[in-house]
Design a protein around this motif. Sequence first.
Motif, PDB file in Angstrom:
ATOM      1  N   VAL A 146       0.818  -1.215   0.000  1.00 51.20           N
ATOM      2  CA  VAL A 146       0.000   0.000   0.000  1.00 51.20           C
ATOM      3  C   VAL A 146       0.853   1.267   0.000  1.00 51.20           C
ATOM      4  N   SER A 147       2.181   1.118  -0.005  1.00 53.62           N
ATOM      5  CA  SER A 147       3.067   2.285  -0.025  1.00 53.62           C
ATOM      6  C   SER A 147       2.979   2.970  -1.389  1.00 53.62           C
ATOM      7  N   PRO A 148       3.304   4.249  -1.443  1.00 56.63           N
ATOM      8  CA  PRO A 148       3.215   4.963  -2.728  1.00 56.63           C
ATOM      9  C   PRO A 148       4.063   4.334  -3.837  1.00 56.63           C
ATOM     10  N   ILE A 149       5.279   3.920  -3.530  1.00 56.29           N
ATOM     11  CA  ILE A 149       6.123   3.335  -4.580  1.00 56.29           C
ATOM     12  C   ILE A 149       5.543   2.008  -5.071  1.00 56.29           C
ATOM     13  N   ALA A 150       5.043   1.195  -4.149  1.00 54.16           N
ATOM     14  CA  ALA A 150       4.455  -0.084  -4.560  1.00 54.16           C
ATOM     15  C   ALA A 150       3.208   0.135  -5.399  1.00 54.16           C
ATOM     16  N   ARG A 151       2.362   1.051  -4.979  1.00 51.84           N
ATOM     17  CA  ARG A 151       1.140   1.332  -5.755  1.00 51.84           C
ATOM     18  C   ARG A 151       1.482   1.828  -7.158  1.00 51.84           C
ATOM     19  N   ALA A 152       2.531   2.636  -7.262  1.00 54.88           N
ATOM     20  CA  ALA A 152       2.944   3.134  -8.577  1.00 54.88           C
ATOM     21  C   ALA A 152       3.506   2.010  -9.443  1.00 54.88           C
ATOM     22  N   LEU A 153       4.235   1.087  -8.814  1.00 58.27           N
ATOM     23  CA  LEU A 153       4.874   0.005  -9.569  1.00 58.27           C
ATOM     24  C   LEU A 153       3.917  -1.118  -9.960  1.00 58.27           C
ATOM     25  N   LEU A 154       2.893  -1.372  -9.148  1.00 57.71           N
ATOM     26  CA  LEU A 154       1.996  -2.493  -9.409  1.00 57.71           C
ATOM     27  C   LEU A 154       1.423  -2.442 -10.826  1.00 57.71           C
ATOM     28  N   LYS A 155       1.455  -3.581 -11.475  1.00 61.08           N
ATOM     29  CA  LYS A 155       0.954  -3.820 -12.833  1.00 61.08           C
ATOM     30  C   LYS A 155       1.849  -3.246 -13.930  1.00 61.08           C
ATOM     31  N   SER A 156       2.946  -2.579 -13.554  1.00 59.09           N
ATOM     32  CA  SER A 156       3.869  -2.104 -14.587  1.00 59.09           C
ATOM     33  C   SER A 156       4.727  -3.283 -15.052  1.00 59.09           C
ATOM     34  N   ARG A 157       5.452  -3.079 -16.134  1.00 53.41           N
ATOM     35  CA  ARG A 157       6.315  -4.128 -16.700  1.00 53.41           C
ATOM     36  C   ARG A 157       7.735  -3.572 -16.871  1.00 53.41           C
ATOM     37  N   VAL A 158       8.659  -4.475 -17.106  1.00 51.58           N
ATOM     38  CA  VAL A 158      10.040  -4.076 -17.372  1.00 51.58           C
ATOM     39  C   VAL A 158      10.042  -3.114 -18.563  1.00 51.58           C
ATOM     40  N   GLY A 159      10.728  -1.992 -18.404  1.00 51.50           N
ATOM     41  CA  GLY A 159      10.801  -0.988 -19.469  1.00 51.50           C
ATOM     42  C   GLY A 159       9.771   0.114 -19.329  1.00 51.50           C
ATOM     43  N   ASP A 160       8.733  -0.080 -18.523  1.00 50.73           N
ATOM     44  CA  ASP A 160       7.713   0.952 -18.339  1.00 50.73           C
ATOM     45  C   ASP A 160       8.282   2.127 -17.548  1.00 50.73           C
ATOM     46  N   GLU A 161       7.833   3.314 -17.919  1.00 51.44           N
ATOM     47  CA  GLU A 161       8.180   4.506 -17.154  1.00 51.44           C
ATOM     48  C   GLU A 161       6.911   4.953 -16.440  1.00 51.44           C
ATOM     49  N   ILE A 162       7.019   5.094 -15.140  1.00 47.66           N
ATOM     50  CA  ILE A 162       5.851   5.469 -14.342  1.00 47.66           C
ATOM     51  C   ILE A 162       6.125   6.772 -13.620  1.00 47.66           C
ATOM     52  N   GLN A 163       5.048   7.389 -13.150  1.00 43.48           N
ATOM     53  CA  GLN A 163       5.173   8.627 -12.392  1.00 43.48           C
ATOM     54  C   GLN A 163       4.876   8.344 -10.935  1.00 43.48           C
ATOM     55  N   LEU A 164       5.710   8.896 -10.070  1.00 42.73           N
ATOM     56  CA  LEU A 164       5.573   8.704  -8.633  1.00 42.73           C
ATOM     57  C   LEU A 164       5.518  10.064  -7.960  1.00 42.73           C
ATOM     58  N   MET A 165       4.456  10.316  -7.195  1.00 44.33           N
ATOM     59  CA  MET A 165       4.349  11.564  -6.465  1.00 44.33           C
ATOM     60  C   MET A 165       5.111  11.411  -5.157  1.00 44.33           C
ATOM     61  N   THR A 166       6.135  12.235  -4.965  1.00 48.91           N
ATOM     62  CA  THR A 166       6.953  12.213  -3.752  1.00 48.91           C
ATOM     63  C   THR A 166       6.802  13.545  -3.035  1.00 48.91           C
ATOM     64  N   PRO A 167       7.271  13.628  -1.793  1.00 48.18           N
ATOM     65  CA  PRO A 167       7.225  14.923  -1.097  1.00 48.18           C
ATOM     66  C   PRO A 167       7.985  16.019  -1.854  1.00 48.18           C
ATOM     67  N   GLY A 168       8.973  15.636  -2.642  1.00 44.52           N
ATOM     68  CA  GLY A 168       9.755  16.604  -3.412  1.00 44.52           C
ATOM     69  C   GLY A 168       9.145  16.931  -4.767  1.00 44.52           C
ATOM     70  N   GLY A 169       8.007  16.324  -5.081  1.00 41.93           N
ATOM     71  CA  GLY A 169       7.357  16.572  -6.365  1.00 41.93           C
ATOM     72  C   GLY A 169       7.237  15.307  -7.195  1.00 41.93           C
ATOM     73  N   LEU A 170       6.820  15.478  -8.426  1.00 44.12           N
ATOM     74  CA  LEU A 170       6.613  14.352  -9.330  1.00 44.12           C
ATOM     75  C   LEU A 170       7.967  13.789  -9.774  1.00 44.12           C
ATOM     76  N   GLU A 171       8.098  12.476  -9.701  1.00 41.41           N
ATOM     77  CA  GLU A 171       9.343  11.812 -10.078  1.00 41.41           C
ATOM     78  C   GLU A 171       9.026  10.763 -11.138  1.00 41.41           C
ATOM     79  N   HIS A 172       9.876  10.683 -12.149  1.00 39.87           N
ATOM     80  CA  HIS A 172       9.713   9.678 -13.196  1.00 39.87           C
ATOM     81  C   HIS A 172      10.632   8.504 -12.878  1.00 39.87           C
ATOM     82  N   VAL A 173      10.081   7.313 -12.942  1.00 41.95           N
ATOM     83  CA  VAL A 173      10.786   6.096 -12.560  1.00 41.95           C
ATOM     84  C   VAL A 173      10.659   5.087 -13.690  1.00 41.95           C
TER      85      VAL A 173
END
Length: 187
Positions: A146-173
């Motif tokens: 249920v953590s933000p990073i896990a929720r962002a990563l769930l259902k993604s695949r190798v090579g996917d670029e996802i967006q993660l909202m962090t306290p420092g702002g939007l981060e691309h992963v």
Amino acid sequence: MNKAFTKETDQDDEDDLSPSPIPAGTKNYLTPQGYQRLRDELLTLIDVERPKIVEIVHWAASNGDRSENGDYIYGKKRLREIDRRIRFLTKRLDIAEVADPSVHHGHDQVFFGATVTYVNQDDVERTVTIKGIDEVDNLKGEVSWVSPIARALLKSRVGDEIQLMTPGGLEHVEVLSVSYPAPVGKD
């Protein structure tokens, strides 16, 4: 009023529930190993720890004056802690949903139990394993599902670029790799 007739506060009963609440409408997912660890802890508390402390409290009570008897006072406090933990573990195990991550072995999509290596826009590489709320060890690189990073990563695949909202702002992963434990007994 005699201390024997005072009621413990309800706050004490909720102490163990506050660190890791389960979001409403979701299940308490655990890996088989996490479930077993919690179950073993519960059985140890019931079969070993509690009887030992009950025996100490019984012995201390037989010594007379309980108001200044450290063994008695500490023993009663420890019994309350053990009983609170037993209630907590019993509730959590009752609602547990065991999900075996090895069923996804060989897949490149992120599900519960995956070990994921990703890199952020600053080229900082991290590896996390997605586990249940009650079994996470942050020092081992484990994160709750249920953590933000896990929720962002769930259902993604190798090579996917996802967006993660962090306290420092939007981060691309970018997801670099996904792995799962091998099924037990299969080679």
